[in-house]
Design a protein around this motif. Structure first.
Motif, PDB file in Angstrom:
ATOM      1  N   UNK A   1     -52.606  28.122  14.045  1.00  0.00           N
ATOM      2  CA  UNK A   1     -53.830  27.322  14.143  1.00  0.00           C
ATOM      3  C   UNK A   1     -53.923  26.335  12.990  1.00  0.00           C
ATOM      4  N   UNK A   2     -54.009  25.110  13.342  1.00  0.00           N
ATOM      5  CA  UNK A   2     -54.072  24.095  12.294  1.00  0.00           C
ATOM      6  C   UNK A   2     -55.138  23.066  12.646  1.00  0.00           C
ATOM      7  N   UNK A   3     -56.064  23.516  13.495  1.00  0.00           N
ATOM      8  CA  UNK A   3     -57.123  22.604  13.880  1.00  0.00           C
ATOM      9  C   UNK A   3     -57.994  22.308  12.686  1.00  0.00           C
ATOM     10  N   UNK A   4     -58.499  21.107  12.653  1.00  0.00           N
ATOM     11  CA  UNK A   4     -59.350  20.748  11.538  1.00  0.00           C
ATOM     12  C   UNK A   4     -58.577  20.417  10.280  1.00  0.00           C
ATOM     13  N   UNK A   5     -57.336  20.009  10.472  1.00  0.00           N
ATOM     14  CA  UNK A   5     -56.552  19.588   9.324  1.00  0.00           C
ATOM     15  C   UNK A   5     -56.005  18.195   9.537  1.00  0.00           C
ATOM     16  N   UNK A   6     -55.842  17.522   8.461  1.00  0.00           N
ATOM     17  CA  UNK A   6     -55.291  16.194   8.513  1.00  0.00           C
ATOM     18  C   UNK A   6     -54.418  15.975   7.291  1.00  0.00           C
ATOM     19  N   UNK A   7     -53.358  15.234   7.498  1.00  0.00           N
ATOM     20  CA  UNK A   7     -52.535  14.879   6.356  1.00  0.00           C
ATOM     21  C   UNK A   7     -52.654  13.377   6.177  1.00  0.00           C
ATOM     22  N   UNK A   8     -53.168  12.999   5.056  1.00  0.00           N
ATOM     23  CA  UNK A   8     -53.387  11.572   4.821  1.00  0.00           C
ATOM     24  C   UNK A   8     -52.532  11.084   3.652  1.00  0.00           C
ATOM     25  N   UNK A   9     -52.063   9.843   3.762  1.00  0.00           N
ATOM     26  CA  UNK A   9     -51.270   9.316   2.660  1.00  0.00           C
ATOM     27  C   UNK A   9     -52.141   9.052   1.437  1.00  0.00           C
ATOM     28  N   UNK A  10     -51.573   9.261   0.300  1.00  0.00           N
ATOM     29  CA  UNK A  10     -52.258   8.962  -0.947  1.00  0.00           C
ATOM     30  C   UNK A  10     -51.519   7.795  -1.566  1.00  0.00           C
ATOM     31  N   UNK A  11     -52.260   6.767  -1.843  1.00  0.00           N
ATOM     32  CA  UNK A  11     -51.636   5.598  -2.461  1.00  0.00           C
ATOM     33  C   UNK A  11     -51.140   5.974  -3.846  1.00  0.00           C
ATOM     34  N   UNK A  12     -49.929   5.576  -4.097  1.00  0.00           N
ATOM     35  CA  UNK A  12     -49.387   5.834  -5.416  1.00  0.00           C
ATOM     36  C   UNK A  12     -50.074   4.877  -6.382  1.00  0.00           C
ATOM     37  N   UNK A  13     -50.819   5.453  -7.292  1.00  0.00           N
ATOM     38  CA  UNK A  13     -51.553   4.638  -8.251  1.00  0.00           C
ATOM     39  C   UNK A  13     -50.608   4.295  -9.395  1.00  0.00           C
ATOM     40  N   UNK A  14     -50.303   3.032  -9.466  1.00  0.00           N
ATOM     41  CA  UNK A  14     -49.386   2.599 -10.524  1.00  0.00           C
ATOM     42  C   UNK A  14     -50.182   2.388 -11.807  1.00  0.00           C
TER      43      UNK A  14
END
Ligand SMILES: [Zn+2]
Length: 169
Positions: free
Chosen positions: A149-162
């Motif tokens: 069960x993986x409902x209610x999950x999201x994988x979002x990109x994180x901007x690489x903060x330079x």
């Protein structure tokens, strides 16, 4: 730190997703989540699957990670498609105004191309920003369907903060 071989993502555990209003009050969607940041390694070429664990509920999530060059190519394609949609939007819009502004003789209907341009306006109006934003944020990491069960999950990109001085950009 060498960031070419890695991608930074956030695993979001959706706590609540509520839509309120809609009849008397404006519709508002409130999503609350907790997230955990992960740095995933990219494969030398192709794609591979990594397992990420949600810190909130310890659910195991599978994510697919693409290599750096494919990621860059796909991101570019999305941005190009977004730009092309914008061009199509402007062209169709100009045409629709030009054609729609004409006074037609009695009994003559607008050309088919007019309907096509109207459809194009609506489609590209939605598609252009979607593609552009997706292309900008795309980091080659996408969530995979997992048996657990993986409902209610999201994988979002994180901007690489330079690390840049606040004055320069
Ligand atoms: Zn979770």
């Amino acid at each position: 730190m060498n960031t070419t071989g890695t991608a930074e993502v956030a695993v979001r555990h959706i706590l609540s997703d509520k839509v309120t209003g809609g009849i008397l009050t404006p519709k508002t969607r409130t999503i609350t989540w907790t997230d955990a940041h992960y740095v995933v390694k990219r494969p030398p070429s192709g794609k591979h699957t990594v397992e990420l664990t949600c810190t909130e509920c310890s659910a195991s999530l599978l994510a697919e990670v693409r290599d750096q060059s494919t990621t860059r190519t796909l991101a570019t394609i999305m941005r190009v498609v977004g730009a092309l949609c914008l061009v199509a939007f402007v062209t169709a819009f100009a045409y629709a105004i030009h054609e729609g502004g004409k006074t037609l003789p009695e009994g003559q209907s607008l050309p088919v191309l007019f309907s096509v341009s109207v459809v194009t306006i609506f489609v590209t109006f939605v598609a252009a920003p979607v593609f552009y934003i997706r292309g900008r944020n795309y980091n080659g990491v996408s969530i995979l369907d997992a048996p657990k069960p993986r409902r209610g999950h999201r994988i979002v990109p994180v901007r690489v903060v330079k690390k840049v001085p606040p004055t320069g950009r």
